[in-house]
Design a protein around this motif. Structure first.
Motif, mmCIF file in Angstrom:
data_model
loop_
_atom_site.group_PDB
_atom_site.id
_atom_site.type_symbol
_atom_site.label_atom_id
_atom_site.label_comp_id
_atom_site.label_asym_id
_atom_site.label_seq_id
_atom_site.Cartn_x
_atom_site.Cartn_y
_atom_site.Cartn_z
ATOM 1 N N ASP A 177 -4.489 21.020 46.960
ATOM 2 C CA ASP A 177 -4.729 21.240 45.531
ATOM 3 C C ASP A 177 -3.895 22.397 44.989
ATOM 4 N N ARG A 178 -3.380 23.250 45.889
ATOM 5 C CA ARG A 178 -2.575 24.407 45.480
ATOM 6 C C ARG A 178 -1.103 24.239 45.860
ATOM 7 N N VAL A 179 -0.676 23.018 46.064
ATOM 8 C CA VAL A 179 0.735 22.734 46.351
ATOM 9 C C VAL A 179 1.334 22.040 45.134
ATOM 10 N N ILE A 180 2.476 22.544 44.675
ATOM 11 C CA ILE A 180 3.112 22.026 43.467
ATOM 12 C C ILE A 180 4.623 22.045 43.654
ATOM 13 N N GLY A 181 5.306 21.144 43.027
ATOM 14 C CA GLY A 181 6.765 21.126 43.112
ATOM 15 C C GLY A 181 7.383 22.003 42.045
ATOM 16 N N MET A 182 8.439 22.731 42.417
ATOM 17 C CA MET A 182 9.228 23.512 41.454
ATOM 18 C C MET A 182 10.690 23.279 41.756
ATOM 19 N N HIS A 183 11.295 22.393 41.002
ATOM 20 C CA HIS A 183 12.699 22.072 41.216
ATOM 21 C C HIS A 183 13.547 22.993 40.347
ATOM 22 N N PHE A 184 13.971 24.120 40.948
ATOM 23 C CA PHE A 184 14.839 25.073 40.265
ATOM 24 C C PHE A 184 16.261 24.528 40.203
ATOM 25 N N MET A 185 16.998 24.951 39.187
ATOM 26 C CA MET A 185 18.391 24.563 39.034
ATOM 27 C C MET A 185 19.300 25.734 39.403
ATOM 28 N N ASN A 186 20.476 25.419 39.855
ATOM 29 C CA ASN A 186 21.425 26.420 40.332
ATOM 30 C C ASN A 186 22.498 26.675 39.264
ATOM 31 N N PRO A 187 22.832 27.968 38.983
ATOM 32 C CA PRO A 187 22.298 29.210 39.563
ATOM 33 C C PRO A 187 20.956 29.578 38.925
ATOM 34 N N VAL A 188 19.989 29.880 39.759
ATOM 35 C CA VAL A 188 18.616 30.079 39.308
ATOM 36 C C VAL A 188 18.475 31.134 38.206
ATOM 37 N N PRO A 189 19.103 32.328 38.336
ATOM 38 C CA PRO A 189 18.877 33.354 37.308
ATOM 39 C C PRO A 189 19.383 32.956 35.916
ATOM 40 N N MET A 190 20.275 31.975 35.853
ATOM 41 C CA MET A 190 20.893 31.605 34.580
ATOM 42 C C MET A 190 20.261 30.381 33.927
ATOM 43 N N SER A 222 8.449 14.333 48.616
ATOM 44 C CA SER A 222 7.145 14.162 47.988
ATOM 45 C C SER A 222 6.283 15.421 48.090
ATOM 46 N N ILE A 223 5.772 15.861 46.943
ATOM 47 C CA ILE A 223 4.881 17.021 46.909
ATOM 48 C C ILE A 223 3.540 16.669 47.548
ATOM 49 N N THR A 224 3.095 15.447 47.338
ATOM 50 C CA THR A 224 1.847 14.991 47.948
ATOM 51 C C THR A 224 1.954 15.024 49.470
ATOM 52 N N ARG A 225 3.099 14.626 49.997
ATOM 53 C CA ARG A 225 3.312 14.627 51.442
ATOM 54 C C ARG A 225 3.287 16.044 51.986
ATOM 55 N N VAL A 226 3.910 16.971 51.266
ATOM 56 C CA VAL A 226 3.877 18.373 51.687
ATOM 57 C C VAL A 226 2.441 18.878 51.704
ATOM 58 N N GLY A 227 1.703 18.600 50.628
ATOM 59 C CA GLY A 227 0.323 19.063 50.551
ATOM 60 C C GLY A 227 -0.536 18.552 51.683
ATOM 61 N N SER A 228 -0.209 17.351 52.192
ATOM 62 C CA SER A 228 -1.032 16.726 53.229
ATOM 63 C C SER A 228 -1.005 17.469 54.557
ATOM 64 N N VAL A 229 -0.006 18.318 54.786
ATOM 65 C CA VAL A 229 0.066 19.044 56.056
ATOM 66 C C VAL A 229 -0.453 20.477 55.911
ATOM 67 N N THR A 230 -1.069 20.759 54.761
ATOM 68 C CA THR A 230 -1.662 22.073 54.541
ATOM 69 C C THR A 230 -3.171 21.931 54.378
ATOM 70 N N THR A 231 -3.863 23.067 54.345
ATOM 71 C CA THR A 231 -5.306 23.070 54.071
ATOM 72 C C THR A 231 -5.573 23.304 52.596
ATOM 73 N N ARG A 232 -4.484 23.293 51.777
ATOM 74 C CA ARG A 232 -4.632 23.584 50.343
ATOM 75 C C ARG A 232 -3.827 22.597 49.484
#
Length: 283
Positions: A134-147, A122-132
């Motif tokens: 509002d500036r936490v967002i999920g980015m689910h990259f796919m492998n291989p990333v450059p391609m 959860s992105i919301t859960r990650v954000g809850s342990v930071t002081t920001r």
């Protein structure tokens, strides 16, 4: 904001791919992990990946040596203080992620966005342990990333429209588009994919068909480039298992129960391509 220097936390397969993509697009990268052994392996993987990229993309103008020089490999988290954007790629384990974010939140400038490269947490859960948050967002990259041209972006409960705009600009600078989805376990891609892979593992476990035949059915009948089990080997069976466990824990639904065969293979060190063997062999 210019993204001159980007912090990449976690030097596994995904972290190396993100670092490579960023360096190829002209960014300075600070690649952080906890041990010199992991970083040495990351250097080897990056050299191999850059050689392969240059070989298969001869008109790209990519100079492997120049790209490599743009990446600073370090165990010193304090170097993230110069980052203009941070992409985190550590293992899919909440306890580890929580410690990482509590640590980097004290180091990185308050205005900097944190991008969580996760397949299920959860992105919301990650954000809850930071002081920001509002500036936490999920980015689910796919492998291989450059391609891969597309990134699944996840909006947490507190993620602002401004952060989403920043994320779009950041990804455009990597040569990528994005699709924004809501913050539910597994999001879109992995809520479907992990269930598919897990069920495919049950098929092998139950003797319905060997792994090669399961994959061949999906490739030939549905025109998939890779079958579900070959995809699992590419991602890493340890990552697959952790993702399925997160879904099982989050939804409390028996359909996400991890296949015993998947758990056994991970315990045996059969993790897929990165270990040389998973559902298929790569020696």
């Amino acid at each position: 904001m210019e993204f001159t220097t980007v912090g990449v936390v976690g030097a596994g397969v995904m972290g190396v791919g993100v670092a490579q993509n960023l360096a190829q697009r002209g960014h300075q990268v600070v690649l952080v992990d906890i041990s010199d052994e992991v970083l040495d392996n990351a250097r080897r993987e990056l050299r191999n990946s850059l050689r392969a990229y240059a070989l298969f993309n001869k008109g790209s103008g990519v100079d492997p040596a120049a790209v490599f020089e743009k990446i600073e490999f370090t165990t010193d988290y304090e170097l993230l203080a110069k980052a203009d954007f941070v992409v985190e790629n550590v293992t899919e384990d909440w306890g580890i992620k929580q410690q990482v974010y509590e640590r980097i939140d004290r180091i990185v400038r308050p205005d900097v966005v944190f991008a969580v490269n996760t397949s299920a947490i959860s992105i919301t859960r990650v954000g809850s342990v930071t002081t920001r948050p509002d500036r936490v967002i999920g980015m689910h990259f796919m492998n291989p990333v450059p391609m891969k041209p597309m990134v699944e972006v996840i909006r947490g409960h507190h993620t602002t429209p401004e952060t989403i705009d920043t994320a779009r600009r950041f990804l455009a600078g990597m040569g990528k588009e994005c699709i924004v989805v809501e913050d539910v376990p597994g999001f879109v891609s992995n809520r479907v994919l992990m269930l598919t892979i897990n069920e495919a593992a049950f098929l092998v476990q139950d003797g319905v068909a060997p792994a090669a035949d399961v994959d061949r059915i999906f490739q030939t009948c549905f025109d998939h480039k890779m079958g579900p089990l070959e995809t699992a080997d590419l991602i890493g069976l340890d990552t697959i298992l952790k993702s399925v466990e997160v879904l099982y824990e989050s939804f409390n639904d028996s359909k996400y129960r991890p296949a015993p065969l998947l758990k056994k293979m991970v315990a045996a060190g059969l993790l897929g391509r990165k270990s040389g063997e998973g559902f298929h062999k790569y020696h």
